[in-house]
Motif scaffolding. Structure first.
Motif, short mmCIF file in Angstrom:
data_model
loop_
_atom_site.label_atom_id
_atom_site.label_comp_id
_atom_site.label_asym_id
_atom_site.label_seq_id
_atom_site.Cartn_x
_atom_site.Cartn_y
_atom_site.Cartn_z
N GLY A 164 34.69 37.63 34.67
CA GLY A 164 35.27 38.44 35.72
C GLY A 164 34.25 39.38 36.33
N TRP A 165 34.46 39.68 37.59
CA TRP A 165 33.61 40.66 38.28
C TRP A 165 34.43 41.37 39.35
N LEU B 222 38.77 36.89 38.47
CA LEU B 222 38.78 36.46 37.08
C LEU B 222 38.85 34.95 37.03
N CYS B 223 38.01 34.33 36.20
CA CYS B 223 37.97 32.87 36.08
C CYS B 223 38.20 32.50 34.62
N LEU B 224 39.30 31.80 34.36
CA LEU B 224 39.64 31.41 33.00
C LEU B 224 39.48 29.89 32.85
N LEU C 263 46.80 41.83 37.92
CA LEU C 263 45.83 41.01 37.18
C LEU C 263 46.17 40.97 35.70
N ASP C 264 46.43 42.11 35.12
CA ASP C 264 46.71 42.18 33.70
C ASP C 264 47.96 41.37 33.35
N VAL D 23 41.68 30.62 38.66
CA VAL D 23 41.04 31.77 39.30
C VAL D 23 42.10 32.76 39.76
N LEU D 24 41.97 34.00 39.34
CA LEU D 24 42.83 35.10 39.77
C LEU D 24 42.02 36.05 40.64
#
Length: 322
Positions: free
Chosen positions: A244-245, A253-255, A218-219, A209-210
């Motif tokens: 992401g939201w 962001l959730c990867l 973020l990028d 999670v970011l």
């Protein structure tokens, strides 16, 4: 389209009318019988809910999704069918509106969410996030009230040959709440950084999670994570799902790292088969069952096994983190 969207995705030579997401949906639901029928069917959709290790998992019986769940995405099948996301092959009833210079915004006629959009690239280019992480982040910012997601070409994408994102109404996925309230293991602390990176121990499936209000941070860190995931022979990018939201505090962001495209029982025969093909929505807590027999008989252990079979083992996740 919002003023923010115009500023970060300047429109050049629009090929179709420019509509806001709300206007696009309203026009489609009034004029496209297929879409209207499928969205009306969602109002009475049947669901089952399970509580497992402090996680909520829901099962949605959604027959209209059989096309996506059971899609044949091997190389030969993809080559032999017309691409259904290319503008030339879209249904005649489907309105499209420009989304920046390189994408379209379409109402998805086979919805999972109360409102469900697809954002395909204008050009027929393979499904890969390489070179498009900033497009994803900015789309999540522009589509306030929605969660945007990306399915890798071997992670639930039914069009692995055409770059696209999807977006669904916020507040629908258990992940949206659990990502911020569950106990976390912090990898990069917020103190001294423009954002934070953490995992959710005991979450049944590994997730990174970011959270940040800084687009550039973020990028950079999203690309850094993806670059450290393993790439299987013959594939162009690592296997993962991304959601992401954006809200008042910035982005989340959730990867989800992936190993297998589909679980063992997807390929089984007869009564042993379960037609589950996990993608972003499933990993975020809402499993889609297009067959009623599966919807009625799936157990919590079936869902636990499905998650375990398509995601990395704990030691592999630890290697990625280190």
């Amino acid at each position: 389209m919002t003023s923010y969207m115009r500023s970060v995705f300047p429109i050049k030579q629009p090929t179709d009318m420019q509509l806001s997401p709300a206007d696009l949906a309203a026009r489609q639901l009034s004029a496209w019988p297929l879409a209207r029928a499928n969205y009306e069917a969602l109002q009475g959709v049947r669901t089952r809910s399970f509580e497992m290790d402090g996680c909520e998992l829901r099962l949605q019986f959604n027959p209209a999704r059989i096309r996506s769940t059971a899609a044949r995405v091997d190389d030969r099948s993809v080559r032999e069918r017309p691409c259904f996301l290319c503008p030339a092959h879209l249904p005649t009833e489907q309105l499209r509106t420009p989304w920046g210079e390189d994408f379209l915004l379409l109402l998805n006629p086979f919805p999972i969410f109360p409102m469900h959009f697809t954002l395909p690239a204008l050009a027929h280019t393979p499904q890969t996030l390489t070179g498009h992480t900033l497009d994803f982040i900015r789309t999540a910012r522009a589509l306030e009230g929605f969660t945007v997601f990306y399915n890798g070409p071997r992670c639930g994408a039914s069009a692995p040959d055409h770059l696209h994102f999807q977006a669904g109404s916020r507040g629908f996925l258990p992940l949206e709440r659990e990502a911020t309230v569950r106990p976390r293991r912090v990898i990069i602390p917020a103190e001294g950084h423009a954002g934070t990176l953490y995992t959710l121990p005991g979450y049944l499936r590994p997730v990174l999670v970011l959270r940040s209000a800084c687009e550039d941070w973020l990028d950079e860190h999203l690309q850094c994570i993806i670059a450290r995931l393993p790439v299987l022979p013959g594939e162009a990018e690592p296997r993962f799902n991304l959601l992401g939201w954006h809200d008042a505090e910035g982005w989340t962001l959730c990867l989800f790292p992936r190993t297998e495209h589909r679980p063992r029982r997807f390929h089984a025969e007869g009564d042993e088969r379960l037609l589950l093909s996990p993608a972003s929505v499933d990993l975020a807590g809402v499993f889609i069952a297009p067959r009623e027999e599966d919807f009625l008989r799936i157990t919590p252990q079936d869902l636990r096994d499905t998650l375990r079979e398509v995601t990395p083992a704990p030691d592999e996740v630890e290697r990625i983190i280190q």
